[in-house]
Design a protein around this motif. Structure first.
Motif, mmCIF file in Angstrom:
data_model
loop_
_atom_site.group_PDB
_atom_site.id
_atom_site.type_symbol
_atom_site.label_atom_id
_atom_site.label_comp_id
_atom_site.label_asym_id
_atom_site.label_seq_id
_atom_site.Cartn_x
_atom_site.Cartn_y
_atom_site.Cartn_z
ATOM 1 N N ILE A 31 0.730 -1.159 0.002
ATOM 2 C CA ILE A 31 0.138 0.082 0.059
ATOM 3 C C ILE A 31 0.854 1.371 -0.053
ATOM 4 C CG2 ILE A 31 -1.501 1.203 1.365
ATOM 5 C CD1 ILE A 31 -2.863 -1.454 2.168
ATOM 6 N N LYS A 32 2.004 1.382 0.459
ATOM 7 C CA LYS A 32 2.702 2.317 0.665
ATOM 8 C C LYS A 32 3.279 2.523 -0.438
ATOM 9 C CE LYS A 32 6.434 4.008 3.946
ATOM 10 N NZ LYS A 32 7.220 3.719 5.031
ATOM 11 N N GLN A 33 3.958 1.505 -1.463
ATOM 12 C CA GLN A 33 4.610 1.691 -2.296
ATOM 13 C C GLN A 33 3.617 2.250 -3.505
ATOM 14 O OE1 GLN A 33 6.512 -1.718 -4.031
ATOM 15 N NE2 GLN A 33 6.324 -0.939 -6.299
ATOM 16 N N CYS A 34 2.328 1.804 -3.477
ATOM 17 C CA CYS A 34 1.054 1.933 -4.317
ATOM 18 C C CYS A 34 0.772 3.574 -4.224
ATOM 19 C CB CYS A 34 -0.041 1.180 -4.136
ATOM 20 S SG CYS A 34 -1.363 1.422 -5.237
ATOM 21 N N ALA A 35 0.728 3.906 -2.967
ATOM 22 C CA ALA A 35 0.707 5.346 -2.505
ATOM 23 C C ALA A 35 1.730 6.252 -3.190
ATOM 24 C CB ALA A 35 0.388 5.656 -1.114
ATOM 25 N N SER A 36 2.995 5.984 -3.099
ATOM 26 C CA SER A 36 3.898 6.528 -3.626
ATOM 27 C C SER A 36 3.783 6.700 -5.559
ATOM 28 C CB SER A 36 5.360 6.080 -3.165
ATOM 29 O OG SER A 36 5.514 5.028 -3.689
ATOM 30 N N ASP A 37 3.494 5.732 -5.845
ATOM 31 C CA ASP A 37 3.288 5.555 -7.518
ATOM 32 C C ASP A 37 1.779 6.190 -7.892
ATOM 33 O OD1 ASP A 37 5.633 4.044 -7.104
ATOM 34 O OD2 ASP A 37 4.628 1.957 -7.542
ATOM 35 N N MET A 38 0.903 6.564 -6.997
ATOM 36 C CA MET A 38 -0.348 7.108 -7.196
ATOM 37 C C MET A 38 -0.158 8.475 -8.026
ATOM 38 S SD MET A 38 -3.253 5.962 -4.715
ATOM 39 C CE MET A 38 -4.073 4.585 -4.891
ATOM 40 N N PRO A 39 -0.694 8.798 -9.009
ATOM 41 C CA PRO A 39 -0.732 10.312 -9.263
ATOM 42 C C PRO A 39 -1.502 11.214 -8.463
ATOM 43 C CG PRO A 39 -1.905 8.674 -11.015
ATOM 44 C CD PRO A 39 -1.608 8.012 -9.717
ATOM 45 N N GLY A 41 -4.004 13.556 -6.601
ATOM 46 C CA GLY A 41 -5.370 13.651 -6.667
ATOM 47 C C GLY A 41 -6.035 12.257 -6.528
ATOM 48 N N ILE A 42 -5.434 11.239 -6.656
ATOM 49 C CA ILE A 42 -5.852 10.001 -6.599
ATOM 50 C C ILE A 42 -5.584 9.604 -4.982
ATOM 51 C CG2 ILE A 42 -5.841 7.363 -7.022
ATOM 52 C CD1 ILE A 42 -6.785 9.287 -9.476
ATOM 53 N N SER A 43 -6.800 9.191 -4.147
ATOM 54 C CA SER A 43 -6.837 8.730 -3.023
ATOM 55 C C SER A 43 -6.500 7.433 -2.558
ATOM 56 C CB SER A 43 -8.163 9.312 -2.329
ATOM 57 O OG SER A 43 -8.182 8.836 -0.857
ATOM 58 N N LEU A 44 -6.102 6.973 -1.747
ATOM 59 C CA LEU A 44 -6.018 5.542 -1.286
ATOM 60 C C LEU A 44 -7.201 4.925 -0.799
ATOM 61 C CD1 LEU A 44 -2.802 5.384 1.284
ATOM 62 C CD2 LEU A 44 -2.965 4.465 -0.816
ATOM 63 N N ARG A 45 -8.164 5.711 -0.807
ATOM 64 C CA ARG A 45 -9.589 5.250 -0.518
ATOM 65 C C ARG A 45 -9.943 4.634 -1.747
ATOM 66 N NH1 ARG A 45 -13.364 9.280 2.580
ATOM 67 N NH2 ARG A 45 -11.994 9.908 4.254
ATOM 68 N N SER A 46 -9.263 4.770 -2.964
ATOM 69 C CA SER A 46 -9.639 3.870 -4.064
ATOM 70 C C SER A 46 -9.195 2.460 -3.819
ATOM 71 C CB SER A 46 -9.182 4.597 -5.345
ATOM 72 O OG SER A 46 -7.835 4.432 -5.075
ATOM 73 N N LEU A 47 -8.477 2.232 -2.728
ATOM 74 C CA LEU A 47 -8.087 0.980 -2.650
ATOM 75 C C LEU A 47 -9.256 -0.098 -1.770
ATOM 76 C CD1 LEU A 47 -4.406 1.131 -1.699
ATOM 77 C CD2 LEU A 47 -5.384 0.534 -3.882
ATOM 78 N N PHE A 56 -7.382 -6.050 -3.907
ATOM 79 C CA PHE A 56 -6.352 -6.261 -4.270
ATOM 80 C C PHE A 56 -6.072 -6.464 -5.826
ATOM 81 C CE2 PHE A 56 -6.174 -7.733 0.181
ATOM 82 C CZ PHE A 56 -4.976 -7.221 0.796
ATOM 83 N N LYS A 57 -6.990 -6.315 -6.605
ATOM 84 C CA LYS A 57 -6.825 -6.114 -8.139
ATOM 85 C C LYS A 57 -5.821 -5.013 -8.227
ATOM 86 C CE LYS A 57 -11.155 -8.533 -9.082
ATOM 87 N NZ LYS A 57 -12.386 -8.237 -9.495
ATOM 88 N N LEU A 58 -5.673 -4.126 -7.304
ATOM 89 C CA LEU A 58 -5.196 -2.716 -7.876
ATOM 90 C C LEU A 58 -3.542 -2.994 -7.277
ATOM 91 C CD1 LEU A 58 -7.992 -0.037 -6.761
ATOM 92 C CD2 LEU A 58 -7.315 -0.934 -9.141
ATOM 93 N N LEU A 59 -3.622 -3.981 -6.251
ATOM 94 C CA LEU A 59 -2.273 -4.308 -5.740
ATOM 95 C C LEU A 59 -1.700 -5.620 -6.179
ATOM 96 C CD1 LEU A 59 -3.198 -3.419 -2.125
ATOM 97 C CD2 LEU A 59 -1.656 -2.043 -3.576
ATOM 98 N N LYS A 60 -2.177 -6.152 -7.086
ATOM 99 C CA LYS A 60 -1.488 -7.580 -7.461
ATOM 100 C C LYS A 60 -0.181 -7.233 -8.115
ATOM 101 C CE LYS A 60 -4.232 -7.741 -11.665
ATOM 102 N NZ LYS A 60 -5.375 -8.337 -12.552
ATOM 103 N N ASN A 61 -0.134 -6.411 -8.909
ATOM 104 C CA ASN A 61 1.265 -6.192 -9.758
ATOM 105 C C ASN A 61 2.484 -6.171 -8.443
ATOM 106 O OD1 ASN A 61 0.044 -6.650 -12.102
ATOM 107 N ND2 ASN A 61 -0.250 -4.576 -12.445
ATOM 108 N N ILE A 62 2.158 -5.318 -7.538
ATOM 109 C CA ILE A 62 3.028 -5.113 -6.336
ATOM 110 C C ILE A 62 3.431 -6.487 -5.571
ATOM 111 C CG2 ILE A 62 3.564 -3.904 -4.389
ATOM 112 C CD1 ILE A 62 2.001 -1.307 -5.656
ATOM 113 N N LEU A 63 2.312 -7.183 -5.303
ATOM 114 C CA LEU A 63 2.141 -8.205 -4.575
ATOM 115 C C LEU A 63 2.648 -9.690 -5.198
ATOM 116 C CD1 LEU A 63 -0.665 -7.575 -2.106
ATOM 117 C CD2 LEU A 63 1.880 -7.682 -1.259
ATOM 118 N N LYS A 64 2.573 -9.464 -6.812
ATOM 119 C CA LYS A 64 2.488 -10.702 -7.469
ATOM 120 C C LYS A 64 1.611 -11.588 -7.157
ATOM 121 C CE LYS A 64 6.592 -8.759 -8.958
ATOM 122 N NZ LYS A 64 6.292 -7.621 -9.369
ATOM 123 N N GLY A 65 0.322 -11.234 -6.970
ATOM 124 C CA GLY A 65 -0.687 -12.181 -6.744
ATOM 125 C C GLY A 65 -1.791 -11.520 -5.754
ATOM 126 N N ILE A 66 -2.749 -12.263 -5.509
ATOM 127 C CA ILE A 66 -3.776 -11.840 -4.752
ATOM 128 C C ILE A 66 -3.764 -12.676 -3.326
ATOM 129 C CG2 ILE A 66 -6.270 -11.802 -4.606
ATOM 130 C CD1 ILE A 66 -5.627 -10.194 -6.691
#
Length: 152
Positions: A31-39, A41-47, A56-66
């Motif tokens: 989540i921390k990595q995703c937050a730093s990569d987010m453009p 205006g995009i909130s973490l609430r979208s997760l 976790f569909k939005l984090l699957k590339n970072i975690l390498k799975g669900i």
């Protein structure tokens, strides 16, 4: 040559769809990595889904799975939990604390408490009698509610 790239892409997508075991700390890191990569205006609430579960569909590339297990996140403080009720409780208390601060212009903590433990008595009218049965704390700098007892 085209079919090799296509097969490689399909294999990578299949790996990202795999169910994996992850710790709560790995989820927090993702989540921390995703937050730093987010453009901007995009909130973490979208997760966070409506039931406070993490999408976790939005984090699957970072975690390498669900993840096999569910994790939940507060929409107000973005803390991660293994229990949905804790995420919901943190949100209710955060809203109550924000309302109290807005009206009284002070932090609702137990007087003389060095850990900034929240006084449920002070915010009871904002909690609508849904007082948690465990202590919560407030960070005096960012005024966010947490279940973690701060160092004194």
């Amino acid at each position: 040559m085209f079919w090799k790239r296509k097969r490689k892409k399909e294999e990578e997508e299949e790996r990202n769809q795999q169910e994996i075991d992850v710790s709560i700390d790995e989820v927090r890191q993702a989540i921390k990595q995703c937050a730093s990569d987010m453009p901007m205006g995009i909130s973490l609430r979208s997760l966070v889904n409506d039931d406070h579960s993490i999408n976790f569909k939005l984090l699957k590339n970072i975690l390498k799975g669900i993840p096999k297990q569910k994790f939940y996140m507060s929409k107000e403080t973005f803390e991660v939990f293994e229990d949905a009720e804790k995420a919901k409780t943190i949100d209710k208390v955060q809203v109550a604390v924000d309302q109290y601060i807005s009206e009284k212009n002070e932090i609702p903590v137990i007087p003389g408490e060095p850990t900034f433990r929240i006084s449920y008595f002070l915010i009871k009218e904002y909690l609508h009698h849904e007082q948690p049965d465990y202590p919560l704390y407030i960070d005096p700098n960012d005024r966010l509610v947490t279940h973690r007892r701060p160092n004194q």
